[in-house]
Design an enzyme around this catalytic site. Structure first.
Site, PDB file in Angstrom:
ATOM      1  CG  ASP A 335      -2.180   0.646   0.931  1.00  0.00           C
ATOM      2  OD1 ASP A 335      -2.161   1.691   0.354  1.00  0.00           O
ATOM      3  OD2 ASP A 335      -3.387   0.215   1.479  1.00  0.00           O
ATOM      4  CD  GLU A 525      -6.838   5.179   2.912  1.00  0.00           C
ATOM      5  OE1 GLU A 525      -5.932   5.056   3.594  1.00  0.00           O
ATOM      6  OE2 GLU A 525      -6.513   5.463   1.628  1.00  0.00           O
TER       7      GLU A 525
END
Length: 641
Positions: A335, A525
């Site tokens: 990521d 997020e």
């Protein structure tokens, strides 16, 4: 993943470091001057040969520097000022972070941009094409004009795997027609705490439901990997391996996040049952081509809590379990700057992650530095060349299977279907099937056509709010950011007498029914974590709208447009009907389709609905299970059910 423009100062600093690092790369042996290619046609360029033979032939021709370049992924903005850097470094991949778009955010603008980058990759000695990745998490959501579908939690409510497969084929078509061949989707996490800011990216709290919805991978890739070479398919990414959605509240150490990027505290048996199960299906049934390890950590209870290991460093789970026991033969992509969260200096971080099993590194503004560090670790004997060869072989396999060596540039033939009425019709159906009817006193729903409707609430007429995060930008935003229909637009398609008042200040007299639309504003997020400036409670404005409209109009319907259930316990009695509308995307008219009975309510809750915020986490199967609405609950207006 993040919007590269979110922290402007940090971004400028990183770009500055990348420029310095690019200059430093000059001391490395230049990729283009490695060794002369054979005058004979290279076997790896022969499409008639099996992919494994092509991979081995190409791998045998590559220098260590070329292999290192293949393992690096940079953000497009880091190379846009000088695209020759792609050639110099021999980059294997580029990505667009959320909101990282071409100056002309159109299908043509995207395709022209990706093809320009690709031409620089094809200028390298071995002409290895680029993989270009984007976050097509609910449609090609970075592209203005694309079809934007409901987020995953809404699709979990549909309990319709065939519809999920169909919508992802549309997403694949709209994405690949603009250049990118790789999507960072689907999220196959199991959400166990609704306070998580990514709750809407999960299909639900039960791993069995998540597994059922993994038809999404087939929609992206096709029935087998040979399908990926066509213009209707893309490489999929199952994420985030594994345990995100199941992290402990307050365990995150990233900024002010509370849940996201936190620690999953569990034993191996429970982890296998809850968190790992979707990846077994993704690998063994759907042969997903790439997997993205999570930012989160795992702390095994068997050896005592207190020694969590970041997933990017977790050799047991990445290599022994995922690649070994489960049999994953694709490649792992880290990521956004995830390895920077590991202990030690940068070289140690790179060494730890690659030895744990990471294959490609998303180093948006540090790609040159990454390659330099990786080569140094190999030459020092701290990373085995066999590990490098394994990683690069996995990456090359995906490129061959996508047909990039034969057709590296964008196939634009299907660009005309982007945002087409046919594609939007599928999205509208998905919206309708995702609606969950939680209360319906005295058959308040469906509403009759052409009655006098009073509509209140900002979310009734805001396409940005109803699309949520990951829409044009990382966090999303309010307002008319994409073409589509709002819920109010849909209501007006069914009634010619509609009064709209965002704050319920307009007179209510004479109205036959009131529709109050409450909910959240966009986030993504950990920014959306409860405790990080967010709460599950309704806003004061939403509560006031419910009180005003439901207190004045005989029939009152409340719709919740949000990425997760909100606390409505103290307002539920005021409403005759209550509907969870989730984040419907661009086709808000699908909500009105069920309100007025054009389609029946059939959706069922993919998560348990808490009575209070303090009740979280609450999940089906808990010993003390007393939610406001149970997992799987949903009334229907379908006479056949």
């Amino acid at each position: 993943m993040r919007d590269p423009r979110t922290r402007a100062v940090a971004t400028r600093t990183r770009i500055g470091r990348s420029l310095v690092a690019l200059a430093a790369v000059a001391v490395l042996p230049p990729v283009a001057a490695a060794r002369p290619a054979s005058a004979d046609p290279a076997p790896y360029l022969d499409a008639r040969l099996p992919v494994p033979k092509r991979v081995q032939d190409l791998l045998g021709r590559m220098t260590l520097e070329e292999k290192g370049g293949q393992m690096a992924q940079a953000e497009r903005s880091a190379v846009d000022g000088d695209r020759d850097r792609i050639t110099t470094l021999g980059l294997g991949s580029l990505l667009s972070g959320g909101g990282s778009v071409p100056a002309e955010n159109t299908a043509k603008g995207w395709a022209d941009m990706v093809d320009a980058y690709q031409s620089k990759a094809l200028a390298t000695r071995l002409k290895i094409p680029l993989l270009y990745g984007v976050d097509s998490v609910h449609g090609h959501n970075n592209l203005v004009g694309a079809t934007v579908f409901p987020h995953n939690l809404a699709m979990g409510a549909t309990r319709n795997p065939d519809l999920v497969r169909r919508e992802e084929r549309i997403t694949a078509i709209e994405t690949r027609a603009t250049g990118p061949q790789w999507v960072f989707a689907p999220c196959v996490c199991v959400v166990r705490d609704l306070r998580w800011g990514r709750a809407y990216e999960s299909f639900g709290e039960d791993p069995r439901l998540v597994v059922d919805m993994e038809t999404r991978i087939e929609g992206f890739q096709g029935r087998n990997r040979r399908d990926m070479a066509g213009p209707e398919r893309v490489l999929a990414t199952a994420k985030h391996f594994a345990g995100d959605g199941d992290t402990k509240f307050g365990s995150s150490r990233t900024g002010t996040y509370t849940v996201d990027q936190g620690v999953t505290v569990t034993d191996r048996r429970t982890f296998d049952r809850i968190d790992l199960a979707p990846y077994v299906t993704a690998v063994r049934k759907y042969r997903v081509g790439s997997i993205m390890p999570s930012f989160s950590s795992v702390d095994w209870t068997e050896d005592g809590v207190g020694n969590p290991v970041k997933m990017s460093a977790h050799r047991e789970l990445l290599t022994d379990v995922l690649k070994g026991r489960i049999g994953f033969d694709g490649f792992l992509i880290s990521d956004w700057e995830a390895v920077h969260q590991l202990p030690g200096d940068y070289a140690t971080q790179v060494r730890t992650a690659v030895n744990a099993g990471m294959d490609m590194f998303m180093e948006p503004f540090s790609a040159p530095r990454f390659v330099e560090a990786l080569l140094g670790e190999v030459k020092a004997g701290r990373v085995a060349t066999s590990r490098i060869d394994d990683a690069v072989a996995r990456i090359l396999t995906a490129k061959f299977e996508l047909g990039l060596f034969e057709h590296p540039y964008t196939d634009r033939r299907l660009a005309g279907t982007i945002g087409s009425p046919e594609h939007r019709a599928v999205a509208r159906r998905a919206v309708a099937e995702s609606q969950v009817l939680l209360k319906n006193s005295a058959n308040a729903l469906p509403l009759k056509r052409n009655v006098r409707i009073y509509v209140a609430g900002v979310n009734a007429d805001d396409v940005g709010n109803q699309a949520g995060g990951w829409t044009v930008s990382w966090q999303g935003s309010s307002g008319p950011i994409i073409p589509g229909t709002t819920i109010l637009d849909g209501i007006r398609q069914h009634s010619s007498d509609v009064t709209y008042s965002a704050d319920a200040s307009a007179p209510t007299s004479g109205s036959d029914a009131g529709v109050v639309v409450v909910g959240e504003k966009p986030y993504a997020e950990g920014v959306g974590d409860v405790g990080n400036g967010h709460t599950l409670n309704l806003s004061d404005a939403d509560k006031a709208n419910i009180d005003t409209v439901c207190g004045a109009i005989g029939t009152c319907v409340v719709l919740d447009v949000a990425g997760r259930p909100q606390i409505v316990t103290d307002r539920l009695a005021k409403a005759d009907a209550f509907v969870m509308s989730w984040l419907p995307g661009s086709e808000g008219a699908g909500v009105a389709d069920v309100l007025f009975g054009d389609r029946p309510f059939t959706g069922r809750l993919p998560v348990s609905w808490p009575r209070t915020e303090a009740q979280e986490p609450i999940n089906v199967g808990d010993r003390d299970y007393r939610p406001l609405f149970r997992y799987g609950y949903g009334l229907t207006t379908d006479p056949r059910r």
